[in-house]
Enzyme design. Structure first.
Site, PDB file in Angstrom:
ATOM      1  N   TYR A   1      35.056  40.251  46.684  1.00  0.00           N
ATOM      2  CA  TYR A   1      35.979  40.912  47.618  1.00  0.00           C
ATOM      3  C   TYR A   1      36.458  42.291  47.159  1.00  0.00           C
ATOM      4  CZ  TYR A   1      36.343  35.820  48.119  1.00  0.00           C
ATOM      5  OH  TYR A   1      36.069  34.485  48.186  1.00  0.00           O
ATOM      6  N   HIS A   2      35.593  43.086  46.546  1.00  0.00           N
ATOM      7  CA  HIS A   2      36.020  44.395  46.051  1.00  0.00           C
ATOM      8  C   HIS A   2      35.082  45.523  46.477  1.00  0.00           C
ATOM      9  CE1 HIS A   2      37.797  41.829  42.546  1.00  0.00           C
ATOM     10  NE2 HIS A   2      38.600  41.823  43.598  1.00  0.00           N
ATOM     11  N   PRO A   3      34.763  45.678  47.765  1.00  0.00           N
ATOM     12  CA  PRO A   3      33.888  46.786  48.174  1.00  0.00           C
ATOM     13  C   PRO A   3      34.565  48.130  47.943  1.00  0.00           C
ATOM     14  CG  PRO A   3      34.860  45.742  50.102  1.00  0.00           C
ATOM     15  CD  PRO A   3      35.232  44.887  48.915  1.00  0.00           C
TER      16      PRO A   3
ATOM     17  N   ASP B   1      29.994  46.709  45.023  1.00  0.00           N
ATOM     18  CA  ASP B   1      30.958  45.614  44.994  1.00  0.00           C
ATOM     19  C   ASP B   1      30.688  44.798  43.741  1.00  0.00           C
ATOM     20  OD1 ASP B   1      32.801  43.656  45.685  1.00  0.00           O
ATOM     21  OD2 ASP B   1      31.905  43.188  47.628  1.00  0.00           O
ATOM     22  N   HIS B   2      31.616  43.927  43.396  1.00  0.00           N
ATOM     23  CA  HIS B   2      31.445  43.060  42.237  1.00  0.00           C
ATOM     24  C   HIS B   2      30.659  41.813  42.649  1.00  0.00           C
ATOM     25  CE1 HIS B   2      35.327  44.865  40.332  1.00  0.00           C
ATOM     26  NE2 HIS B   2      34.254  45.450  39.845  1.00  0.00           N
TER      27      HIS B   2
END
Length: 530
Positions: free
Chosen positions: A466-468, A290-291
């Site tokens: 919020y980027h898994p 993720d980020h």
């Protein structure tokens, strides 16, 4: 019996439901665990602030304690509603860097290079700027410039230019580097989610059935072929059968969970949870990344046209409610994260490795913590983290959330890049354009001056943006889960279509790439019908 069963009514599921049901001879069922997307808080862009605070339409997952975050458990919001996370996100339209997709192809995934996927981005898009070599203007997904941006977005861009960064009016065109205002998925003053773009216009199709409140618990397998799904719905356990394929679109956290609950995954892990192994697939749930992101918040009490909790702020908000209700215009059309950019943590980087999001309000704890007064915030996130984690089962109970371990900042290189990024972000915010406002950095970060102090602040405050992705990785290797056609290895009639298939996370917000993946998947599925 349906031809296709789609698990998950998020961005990918909405695209597949719309595209596959274009053929009147094909029957499609879409199963979404959450409710319909009827809340005004979804359709009003600024409603995302209330959604964040209340947790409405959200799975509200937590990570396991993260060593890289000083033992804190991170927050993992995921949309639980038609449209999925596209119904609760900040509506930013970015695609990532062309090198991301060329990397996917180089990992043994033919058909996924940038030149291969660009037509699908364009097919999905209706960009109000018009069509060109990089953009479409006839697709379902409306993309536009913010109609009434807050005046401080351009001020941030000016400050970044003063700090030596280049302007970029279009992050999705020839180059990604630079700073500017983000385009958004809006239309006529409203959020334009994947549900509104793809699903809502087609709900009257007789060959499309949508089940909401339908929590899928497992995929039904017969002799290593997917034949249906089992789900909880209206207080009962039900089953549906698929004559052609089951399409798993539950996202990077729940697609691997559903596979494992169905007996598809690492044998030893399934065994310890009391689940019979129907297909040993070691990579399911691995490669989670993720980020990682950290936010610097500035108190600016004089800047009353920034969002904030104050008497004047409440008056403006009430006026904004009336203006939005009457004309779909005004203050509440903001997505808050209006400006930003893609920058390099050091000059030697060949392409940007950091992303900035400038928020026209004070953002603390994902917006869940109430903060009074006016101010602004800036995120810096690491675009290509080296750290990898996993999604595993807490138990065989399908209603229990999975164990989510992104292993944030597990690799030293990730921390070093974020420290450099934090210092660059602070350098931008110190430029005359923003300094003229007279704001003051909140004490928690202001105390962090040395690299060691900045590292401590990051470990105390960083979290997801919020980027898994990556937990059902696409590729030809032993730990890959799907092939380049998105078919689950060793299982017939089952594909995964969502961010979990990304071999490596794209350098940017992930909603547009997931929609692209689903557009391409629709073609792959239709080609298999012949």
């Amino acid at each position: 019996m349906f031809d296709y069963l789609i698990i998950g009514g998020g961005s990918a599921g909405c695209v597949l439901a719309a595209r596959l049901s274009e053929n009147p001879d094909i029957s499609v069922a879409l199963l979404e665990a959450g409710p319909p997307d009827t809340s005004v808080l979804i359709h009003c862009p600024a409603g995302l602030a209330v959604l964040a605070k209340t947790g409405q339409a959200n799975w509200q997952f937590q990570t396991v304690p993260q060593a890289g975050l000083n033992g804190r458990a991170g927050y993992q919001p995921r949309g639980k509603v038609l449209g999925g996370s596209s119904s609760v996100n900040a509506m930013i339209y970015t695609r990532g860097h062309r090198a991301d997709y060329d990397h996917w192809a180089a990992q043994g995934n033919p058909g996924w290079a940038y030149e291969d996927v660009l037509p699908y981005f364009k097919r999905a898009e209706h960009n109000q700027r018009g069509a060109d070599a990089f953009h479409g203007a006839s697709g379902p997904l409306n993309v536009m410039d913010l109609a009434q941006p807050n005046r401080f977005g351009p001020v941030f861009v000016e400050a970044a230019l003063q700090a030596g960064f280049e302007p970029n009016p279009d992050f999705n065109a020839e180059r990604q580097d630079g700073v500017g205002l983000y385009q958004v998925t809006h239309k006529n003053g409203e959020r334009f989610s994947a549900a509104k773009a793809y699903l809502t216009p087609n709900l009257t199709r007789p060959n499309l059935r949508v089940f909401t409140g339908a929590h899928v618990t497992r995929i039904l397998l017969e002799r290593k072929r997917a034949v249906g799904v089992e789900f909880h719905h209206e207080g009962a356990v039900k089953q549906l059968k698929a004559s052609r394929e089951v399409l798993l679109c539950a996202g990077a956290l729940q697609s691997p969970q559903i596979l494992m609950l169905s007996g598809v995954g690492p044998h030893a892990h399934l065994l310890e949870n009391g689940i019979a192994t129907l297909h040993d697939l070691p990579g399911v749930g691995q490669n989670l990344h993720d980020h990682p992101d950290v936010v610097l918040v500035v108190d600016a009490p004089q800047a009353k046209d920034l969002f904030g909790l104050s008497f004047s702020g409440m008056v403006r908000a009430i006026q904004g409610i009336f203006e939005w209700r009457r004309h779909r215009s005004g203050l509440l059309t903001s997505n808050f994260a209006e400006a930003g950019g893609f920058i390099k943590s050091q000059v030697s980087e060949p392409i940007p490795d950091l992303q900035l999001h400038f928020v026209v309000g004070k953002l603390v704890n994902h917006g869940r913590t109430t903060t009074f007064g006016h101010g602004y915030s800036c995120h810096v996130c690491l675009l290509r983290p080296r750290s990898r984690g996993s999604v595993t089962l807490a138990s065989k109970d399908p209603l229990e959330p999975p164990l989510i371990d992104p292993n944030f900042l597990g690799e030293r290189d990730d921390m070093d890049r974020l420290i450099r990024g934090f210092k660059l972000m602070r350098q931008i915010l110190a430029q005359p354009a923003l300094a003229a406002i007279g704001g003051r950095e909140l004490a928690a970060s202001a105390r962090a001056r040395t690299d060691a102090e900045i590292e401590h602040f990051i470990r105390d405050h960083a979290d997801t943006i919020y980027h898994p992705a990556g937990t059902c990785r696409m590729g030809p290797g032993t730990l890959d889960v799907v092939d380049a056609q998105l078919r689950v290895r060793g299982i017939e009639a089952l594909r995964v279509v969502d961010a979990s298939v990304m071999p490596r996370l794209v350098a940017g917000n992930t909603n547009a790439p997931v929609i692209m993946i689903a557009e391409k998947a629709a073609d792959l599925i239709r080609a298999a019908q012949v």
